[in-house]
Design an enzyme around this catalytic site. Structure first.
Site, PDB file in Angstrom:
ATOM      1  N   ARG A  90       0.842  -1.198   0.000  1.00 16.97           N
ATOM      2  CA  ARG A  90       0.000   0.000   0.000  1.00 16.97           C
ATOM      3  C   ARG A  90       0.879   1.251   0.000  1.00 16.97           C
ATOM      4  O   ARG A  90       1.532   1.552   0.997  1.00 16.97           O
ATOM      5  CB  ARG A  90      -0.940   0.026   1.217  1.00 16.97           C
TER       6      ARG A  90
ATOM      7  N   ASP B 186      -3.697   3.252  14.042  1.00 16.48           N
ATOM      8  CA  ASP B 186      -2.883   3.901  13.019  1.00 16.48           C
ATOM      9  C   ASP B 186      -3.360   5.338  12.864  1.00 16.48           C
ATOM     10  O   ASP B 186      -4.093   5.852  13.708  1.00 16.48           O
ATOM     11  CB  ASP B 186      -2.899   3.115  11.704  1.00 16.48           C
TER      12      ASP B 186
END
Length: 530
Positions: A164, A444
């Site tokens: 990603r 996150d």
């Protein structure tokens, strides 16, 4: 180091081991990507900003009338490779060397190496991450822990690797082309593709990516153009690259068909990026008093706009022969507390059962210990490699359902937790850690975004909490002081003083109380780590 291509400047330190990644040829490829696509990237970011202004004036997201023919057409995405047919459990995390080995060996079908929300984009993290991923394909992947002496090696049948890159909005200030910072997305994609695309094919896999933070099909179109260019430049057939797009912004939920269509030659599926989606819901409608959410803990996937978007994603993907991936289980197993551990596992099990029964083709976990739980659920409820046959013809979702807010309370405890969690995450991020265990969850960047955006909105509208207190700037300042005393006690005085809490508090306070809502906290925070 060999001669750097004309027009390219590197502002980060170049250690000897970095040179195998930052080769003249790789930098020349990055320069090509920048010169071909930076103009369109900037144009699309301007379109984002213009649409955000319309949302702030009261406009609501909706399906696009000009793309109705795409939504109603009978097209399908191109065939998906064999090693992506069964994705029942995917594990995600930063491209730290130990994490990469453990994740690839975890028993999950797929490991998504993340340069985005679970990585703090300090220069060393980015380049060492690329080294680690290259080493996975070159066959020299091992690691010896300096503290324990334990030796980690790659299993014979590791998980399929996906990568990603960062979103379109983030720059990479350490590398400039023609005096402009390159795109973080193109930097992450370009280096991985350049060094590994052909090697992945020799191993029977391919260059596979997850695409974050898309806000429109035009942004998906840009990725498709990048993919087409990269494949052509390296002599690879169209469709060699396969990508899964995260639907983690509210505007993108109204353009899922269109995103699939733009990437149809390269498409492997869509993913329910639930935490960023919650943040995007708040951000998109931040100035609209009708859309003030309750505590984050009450915004659950089984209800309201989250349930609707998940069901629509499954229906949309399966109608186009693409996979519909479920969201993240952020719980962290607690090996020291059997009771707390069982509670966490039970929550994961219930979440994964919901996803499998709804028709998802797989799910995400953040910790290797959660792989067996998720695998057990999907093995029991999905005996086939995927559930493309589950068409969800029962689903009829419109704008009303996609904008339905969760019912629940706005609590002082939730307000205060937002402050603690937001500051704790930013402090860790400034220190180079992007995946952070906080209060038994693996958090996150989306966590800090939810925290500060919810506080911003509650402040804007003077929300009254369950304790009868009205949220004001004076109340926020008092809570911030009190909660930082608690954080200092929990972290320990020495760790608190040696950390970057002063900077984290300043960033969080500024983002939570600014006059205008800032699109991403990682943009100003990034300037603190370059």
């Amino acid at each position: 180091m060999a001669r750097i291509p004309a027009g390219v400047a590197i502002r980060g330190t170049i250690l000897p081991e970095y040179r195998s990644i930052l080769t003249p040829e790789a930098l020349a490829f990055l320069a090509q990507l920048h010169r071909n696509f930076e103009g369109e990237r900037q144009r699309l970011l301007e379109l984002r900003a213009a649409r955000a202004k319309r949302f702030n004036k009261g406009e609501l997201p909706d399906f696009l009338p000009e793309t109705r023919a795409i939504r109603e057409g009978a097209w399908r995405v191109a065939p998906i490779p064999a090693d992506l047919q069964d994705r029942r459990v995917e594990i995600t995390g930063p491209a730290d060397r130990k994490m990469v080995i453990n994740a690839l060996n975890s028993g999950a079908r797929v490991f998504m190496a993340d340069f985005e929300d679970s990585t703090s984009p300090v220069w060393d993290n980015l380049i060492r991450g690329q080294i680690n991923l290259r080493d996975r394909w070159s066959g020299v992947m091992d690691h010896r822990d300096k503290e324990t002496g334990k030796h980690y090696v790659l299993a014979k049948k590791p998980a399929v690797l996906m990568v990603r890159p960062r979103g379109w909005h983030l720059p990479e200030y350490h590398v400039r082309v023609d005096s402009q910072a390159v795109s973080g997305a193109l930097f992450d994609f370009g280096l991985y593709f350049f060094h590994n695309a052909k090697t992945t094919l020799r191993h029977g896999s391919g260059p596979y990516f997850y695409l974050p933070k898309l806000e429109s099909h035009l942004e998906a179109r840009l990725w498709n153009s990048v993919f087409t260019f990269a494949q052509s430049a390296h002599g690879l057939p169209l469709g060699t690259i396969k990508a899964t797009a995260l639907i983690e912004t509210l505007p993108a939920a109204f353009e899922m068909d269109e995103i699939l269509y733009e990437l149809r030659e390269h498409m492997a599926g869509l993913n329910c990026g639930r935490w960023d989606y919650i943040f995007s819901f708040i951000k998109t409608l931040a100035s609209n008093k009708k859309y003030v959410l309750p505590d984050r803990s009450q915004v659950v996937m089984s209800k309201a706009f989250l349930a609707s978007y998940s069901a629509l994603l499954i229906k949309t993907c399966h109608n186009r022969a693409a996979f519909a991936m479920g969201g993240m289980a952020a719980q962290i197993p607690n090996r020291r507390d059997p009771e707390a551990n069982q509670i966490a596992l039970d929550k994961v099990r219930a979440d994964k059962e919901r996803e499998a029964r709804n028709g998802h083709d797989g799910t995400w976990v953040a910790h290797p210990d959660l792989v067996p739980v998720a695998m057990e659920v999907f093995n029991a409820l999905m005996p086939t490699p995927n559930q493309l046959y589950v068409k969800r013809d029962d689903v009829s979702i419109g704008r009303k359902q996609l904008l339905e807010i969760h019912k629940g309370s706005k609590t002082e405890a939730g307000f205060r937790e937002n402050i603690r969690v937001g500051v704790l995450y930013i402090e860790a991020w400034l220190g180079g850690r992007g995946a952070v265990p906080i209060y038994n969850l693996m958090e996150d960047a989306a966590t800090a975004e939810i925290s500060r955006s919810q506080i911003w909105q509650w402040l804007k509208f003077g929300v009254t909490l369950d304790t009868g207190i009205r949220v004001t700037r004076k109340f926020f300042d008092r809570c911030l002081r009190e909660e930082m005393k608690r954080v200092k006690q929990e972290a320990g005085v020495e760790a608190y003083q040696q950390g970057r809490f002063k900077e984290a508090i300043s960033i969080f306070k500024a983002m939570s109380t600014s006059k205008n809502f800032e699109a991403f906290l990682t943009l100003p925070a990034y300037k603190k780590i370059i």
